[in-house]
Scaffold this motif. Structure first.
Motif, PDB file in Angstrom:
ATOM      1  N   GLY A 179     -19.036 -46.571  38.958  1.00 43.46           N
ATOM      2  CA  GLY A 179     -18.178 -45.757  39.826  1.00 43.46           C
ATOM      3  C   GLY A 179     -17.610 -44.557  39.095  1.00 43.46           C
ATOM      4  O   GLY A 179     -17.528 -43.450  39.648  1.00 43.46           O
ATOM      5  N   MET A 180     -17.229 -44.769  37.833  1.00 44.52           N
ATOM      6  CA  MET A 180     -16.755 -43.630  37.028  1.00 44.52           C
ATOM      7  C   MET A 180     -17.872 -42.606  36.819  1.00 44.52           C
ATOM      8  O   MET A 180     -17.622 -41.399  36.815  1.00 44.52           O
ATOM      9  N   ALA A 181     -19.095 -43.088  36.643  1.00 45.89           N
ATOM     10  CA  ALA A 181     -20.228 -42.167  36.477  1.00 45.89           C
ATOM     11  C   ALA A 181     -20.473 -41.378  37.767  1.00 45.89           C
ATOM     12  O   ALA A 181     -20.827 -40.194  37.712  1.00 45.89           O
ATOM     13  N   ILE A 182     -20.268 -42.011  38.902  1.00 47.78           N
ATOM     14  CA  ILE A 182     -20.395 -41.290  40.174  1.00 47.78           C
ATOM     15  C   ILE A 182     -19.335 -40.212  40.261  1.00 47.78           C
ATOM     16  O   ILE A 182     -19.615 -39.062  40.623  1.00 47.78           O
ATOM     17  N   TRP A 183     -18.102 -40.552  39.916  1.00 45.45           N
ATOM     18  CA  TRP A 183     -17.035 -39.542  39.912  1.00 45.45           C
ATOM     19  C   TRP A 183     -17.322 -38.434  38.907  1.00 45.45           C
ATOM     20  O   TRP A 183     -17.000 -37.277  39.137  1.00 45.45           O
ATOM     21  N   ALA A 238     -13.714 -49.957  43.469  1.00 45.10           N
ATOM     22  CA  ALA A 238     -13.005 -51.061  44.133  1.00 45.10           C
ATOM     23  C   ALA A 238     -13.861 -52.330  44.131  1.00 45.10           C
ATOM     24  O   ALA A 238     -13.350 -53.433  43.897  1.00 45.10           O
ATOM     25  N   ALA A 239     -15.158 -52.184  44.370  1.00 39.17           N
ATOM     26  CA  ALA A 239     -16.045 -53.348  44.321  1.00 39.17           C
ATOM     27  C   ALA A 239     -16.066 -53.940  42.911  1.00 39.17           C
ATOM     28  O   ALA A 239     -16.081 -55.163  42.739  1.00 39.17           O
ATOM     29  N   GLY A 240     -16.030 -53.082  41.894  1.00 37.64           N
ATOM     30  CA  GLY A 240     -15.985 -53.567  40.510  1.00 37.64           C
ATOM     31  C   GLY A 240     -14.705 -54.308  40.204  1.00 37.64           C
ATOM     32  O   GLY A 240     -14.716 -55.327  39.509  1.00 37.64           O
ATOM     33  N   VAL A 241     -13.591 -53.820  40.735  1.00 34.72           N
ATOM     34  CA  VAL A 241     -12.309 -54.506  40.517  1.00 34.72           C
ATOM     35  C   VAL A 241     -12.326 -55.876  41.186  1.00 34.72           C
ATOM     36  O   VAL A 241     -11.839 -56.860  40.622  1.00 34.72           O
ATOM     37  N   VAL A 242     -12.914 -55.965  42.376  1.00 33.67           N
ATOM     38  CA  VAL A 242     -13.037 -57.259  43.052  1.00 33.67           C
ATOM     39  C   VAL A 242     -13.915 -58.190  42.222  1.00 33.67           C
ATOM     40  O   VAL A 242     -13.633 -59.392  42.100  1.00 33.67           O
ATOM     41  N   MET A 243     -14.965 -57.635  41.622  1.00 36.35           N
ATOM     42  CA  MET A 243     -15.873 -58.457  40.818  1.00 36.35           C
ATOM     43  C   MET A 243     -15.239 -58.945  39.512  1.00 36.35           C
ATOM     44  O   MET A 243     -15.785 -59.846  38.875  1.00 36.35           O
ATOM     45  N   LEU A 244     -14.126 -58.349  39.114  1.00 38.87           N
ATOM     46  CA  LEU A 244     -13.431 -58.868  37.940  1.00 38.87           C
ATOM     47  C   LEU A 244     -12.867 -60.249  38.217  1.00 38.87           C
ATOM     48  O   LEU A 244     -12.821 -61.097  37.324  1.00 38.87           O
ATOM     49  N   ALA A 253     -19.294 -53.321  34.538  1.00 39.27           N
ATOM     50  CA  ALA A 253     -20.465 -52.445  34.698  1.00 39.27           C
ATOM     51  C   ALA A 253     -20.374 -51.651  35.996  1.00 39.27           C
ATOM     52  O   ALA A 253     -20.697 -50.453  36.037  1.00 39.27           O
ATOM     53  N   VAL A 254     -19.903 -52.287  37.060  1.00 36.01           N
ATOM     54  CA  VAL A 254     -19.777 -51.599  38.344  1.00 36.01           C
ATOM     55  C   VAL A 254     -18.647 -50.577  38.288  1.00 36.01           C
ATOM     56  O   VAL A 254     -18.770 -49.468  38.843  1.00 36.01           O
ATOM     57  N   ILE A 255     -17.558 -50.893  37.606  1.00 31.33           N
ATOM     58  CA  ILE A 255     -16.468 -49.921  37.452  1.00 31.33           C
ATOM     59  C   ILE A 255     -16.966 -48.687  36.704  1.00 31.33           C
ATOM     60  O   ILE A 255     -16.689 -47.550  37.089  1.00 31.33           O
ATOM     61  N   PHE A 256     -17.728 -48.896  35.625  1.00 31.80           N
ATOM     62  CA  PHE A 256     -18.259 -47.758  34.879  1.00 31.80           C
ATOM     63  C   PHE A 256     -19.277 -46.979  35.711  1.00 31.80           C
ATOM     64  O   PHE A 256     -19.377 -45.753  35.583  1.00 31.80           O
TER      65      PHE A 256
END
Length: 154
Positions: free
Chosen positions: A83-87, A64-70, A78-81
């Motif tokens: 988050g995906m790595a965390i998942w 969600a933070a990565g989507v806001v940063m878009l 980079a933040v979205i990826f």
């Protein structure tokens, strides 16, 4: 001819059938899928479920933070990826998506190194810069060094 058999009428059987390249790729991609939680957490169902919920919530917050940063300044993709790595530490679907993404990014990086593609990208960049320069020149010729929100309507 030696078939590897001792008796008459027996035929040799291959110990392992040959695999195609895509089957080996799929098998390689399936390795290591699953939870990476410690063994004592995986052995207790309630603890493992709460672990998964925690990983999901943390990953969701990062995505969600990565989507806001878009939309705002920041390294959104980079933040979205991340988050995906965390998942992907806990969920197989995220591991599969992350591996697919890595393959696609690697393929695009290799394609970008192709001389024809590089030439095309450089040409498009130069054309874009020329158009931007012309538009800035027209703006400065018409209005001078005035910010757009302070221009009097003429």
């Amino acid at each position: 001819m030696n078939t590897g058999s001792d008796g008459p009428g027996e035929t040799a059987v291959a110990s392992e059938p040959t695999r195609t390249e895509t089957e080996t790729d799929r098998a390689r991609d399936r390795r290591g899928l699953g939870s990476r939680a410690p063994a004592f957490i995986r052995s207790r169902p309630v603890l493992h479920l709460s672990w998964q919920v925690g990983i999901f919530v943390v990953g969701l917050a990062v995505v969600a933070a990565g989507v806001v940063m878009l939309a705002f300044p920041g390294p959104g993709w980079a933040v979205i990826f991340a988050g995906m790595a965390i998942w992907a530490t806990e969920f197989v679907w995220a591991q599969i998506v992350l591996r697919w993404t890595k393959r696609k990014v690697t393929a695009m990086a290799q394609r970008a190194l192709d001389p024809r593609v590089r030439r095309r990208n450089i040409t498009l960049t130069v054309i874009g810069l020329v158009i931007t320069g012309v538009l800035c020149g027209v703006y400065l010729w018409k209005f001078g060094l005035v910010v757009p929100w302070n221009i009097d309507h003429r």
